[in-house]
Design a protein around this motif. Structure first.
Motif, short mmCIF file in Angstrom:
data_model
loop_
_atom_site.label_atom_id
_atom_site.label_comp_id
_atom_site.label_asym_id
_atom_site.label_seq_id
_atom_site.Cartn_x
_atom_site.Cartn_y
_atom_site.Cartn_z
N MET A 1 76.17 34.24 7.49
CA MET A 1 75.15 35.06 6.82
C MET A 1 73.95 35.21 7.76
O MET A 1 73.36 34.23 8.19
CB MET A 1 74.72 34.39 5.51
N LYS A 2 73.63 36.42 8.12
CA LYS A 2 72.60 36.68 9.13
C LYS A 2 71.24 36.19 8.66
O LYS A 2 70.80 36.45 7.55
CB LYS A 2 72.55 38.18 9.42
N GLY A 3 70.56 35.42 9.54
CA GLY A 3 69.23 34.95 9.22
C GLY A 3 69.20 33.77 8.27
O GLY A 3 68.15 33.39 7.79
N GLY A 4 70.38 33.16 7.97
CA GLY A 4 70.43 32.06 7.04
C GLY A 4 70.09 30.73 7.69
O GLY A 4 70.05 30.60 8.92
N LEU A 5 69.83 29.71 6.87
CA LEU A 5 69.58 28.36 7.34
C LEU A 5 70.82 27.51 7.11
O LEU A 5 71.59 27.76 6.18
CB LEU A 5 68.38 27.76 6.59
N VAL A 6 71.00 26.51 7.92
CA VAL A 6 72.17 25.63 7.81
C VAL A 6 71.75 24.31 7.19
O VAL A 6 70.83 23.64 7.69
CB VAL A 6 72.83 25.40 9.19
N PHE A 7 72.40 23.93 6.10
CA PHE A 7 72.15 22.65 5.43
C PHE A 7 73.41 21.80 5.53
O PHE A 7 74.52 22.32 5.36
CB PHE A 7 71.78 22.85 3.95
N LYS A 8 73.21 20.53 5.79
CA LYS A 8 74.35 19.62 5.84
C LYS A 8 74.54 19.01 4.46
O LYS A 8 73.69 18.29 3.96
CB LYS A 8 74.10 18.52 6.87
N VAL A 9 75.66 19.33 3.83
CA VAL A 9 75.95 18.89 2.47
C VAL A 9 76.98 17.78 2.50
O VAL A 9 78.02 17.90 3.16
CB VAL A 9 76.46 20.06 1.60
N LEU A 10 76.70 16.69 1.79
CA LEU A 10 77.59 15.54 1.74
C LEU A 10 78.98 15.94 1.25
O LEU A 10 79.12 16.67 0.27
CB LEU A 10 76.99 14.47 0.80
N LYS A 11 80.00 15.50 1.96
CA LYS A 11 81.42 15.73 1.64
C LYS A 11 81.88 17.17 1.85
O LYS A 11 83.05 17.48 1.64
CB LYS A 11 81.75 15.31 0.20
N ILE A 12 80.95 18.03 2.27
CA ILE A 12 81.33 19.41 2.55
C ILE A 12 81.10 19.76 4.00
O ILE A 12 81.94 20.37 4.66
CB ILE A 12 80.53 20.38 1.64
N GLY A 13 79.93 19.34 4.53
CA GLY A 13 79.59 19.65 5.91
C GLY A 13 78.51 20.71 5.99
O GLY A 13 77.81 20.98 5.01
N PRO A 14 78.36 21.37 7.14
CA PRO A 14 77.32 22.40 7.30
C PRO A 14 77.59 23.61 6.41
O PRO A 14 78.70 24.12 6.35
CB PRO A 14 77.43 22.77 8.79
N VAL A 15 76.55 24.04 5.71
CA VAL A 15 76.65 25.21 4.85
C VAL A 15 75.51 26.16 5.21
O VAL A 15 74.34 25.76 5.22
CB VAL A 15 76.56 24.83 3.35
N LYS A 16 75.85 27.41 5.48
CA LYS A 16 74.85 28.41 5.83
C LYS A 16 74.32 29.04 4.56
O LYS A 16 75.09 29.56 3.75
CB LYS A 16 75.45 29.47 6.75
N ILE A 17 73.00 29.00 4.36
CA ILE A 17 72.38 29.46 3.12
C ILE A 17 71.26 30.44 3.43
O ILE A 17 70.45 30.20 4.33
CB ILE A 17 71.84 28.26 2.31
#
Length: 238
Positions: A1-17
């Motif tokens: 997703m263009k311009g999104g931030l990356v959050f590290k979520v437990l048991k999932i990993g990096p998620v672009k939001i």
């Protein structure tokens, strides 16, 4: 997703939001859910309440179907009737769903389109509630509203759809939440006869729902019916 931030979520990993607005405070929980083919990340954050400076002003609020809300100062907020406006499109989507074969991909797609149409109506209604509530909280230290039993009122089949479309219950929750964080006070009062009593002299002036103007034969007060009710609501609170 263009311009999104990356959050590290437990048991999932990096998620672009993609954030709709900057987050304040400390993040406590994150809920990821899928709705109508879209993914949403819902954060709950812990922030300190920031009281607004006192204004010394109070108002009563009368909610209705003709106007969404009317204040004791005479200000009126229009009722856009989002569900009524979208009814034609909703019926088209509903017919499309009923024509599709059960279990088919075309039916699943039609169901998603119908759900998205309902979601848009709900979002428009919620947006109105937030805007009206913010406008009131910014200007008044005390806000008086009727303690309406909305669930009981929807048993009137002639008005049930219109009452549900206005969403008075959700508006009250949003108004109370914003007022609490801003250091304002919301007072709920008995709604009995707020429209039938004269706000100047207290005389009972019987009116049908279709009568939109209050004329008092005792003291001569002539005023909009909803403004008269809003003044009575404020008087009961103070």
């Amino acid at each position: 997703m263009k311009g999104g931030l990356v959050f590290k979520v437990l048991k999932i990993g990096p998620v672009k939001i993609k954030l709709h607005r900057p987050m304040d405070g400390k993040v406590k929980t994150l809920t990821i859910r899928r709705q109508n083919g879209k993914w949403y990340a819902c954060f709950s954050v812990e922030i300190d309440a920031v009281p607004l400076p006192p204004t010394g002003e109070s108002c009563g609020i009368d909610v209705g179907l003709e106007k969404f809300a009317t204040t004791s100062d005479g200000e009126m907020f229009d009722n856009p009737r989002q569900l009524r406006q979208a009814e034609k499109k909703l019926k088209q989507h509903q017919r499309r769903v009923s024509r599709r074969k059960k279990g088919s991909n075309r039916r699943k797609k039609a169901v998603r389109e119908l759900a998205r149409c309902h979601e848009k109506v709900a979002n428009q209604r919620r947006d109105l509630h937030h805007k009206v509530a913010r406008s009131l909280v910014n200007r008044y230290d005390l806000i008086a509203i009727e303690d309406l039993q909305v669930k009981n009122m929807t048993q009137n089949h002639h008005l049930a759809k219109s009452i549900a479309d206005a969403g008075w219950g959700n508006f009250r929750l949003i108004l109370t939440s914003k007022a609490e964080s801003a250091g304002r006070k919301v007072v709920e009062v008995d709604p009995k006869q707020t429209s039938q009593l004269c706000s100047r002299c207290g005389a009972e002036v019987k009116k049908k729902l279709s009568q939109r103007w209050h004329h008092c034969p005792v003291c001569g007060l002539s005023i909009d019916r909803d403004v008269n009710a809003a003044i009575n609501i404020l008087k009961r609170a103070v």
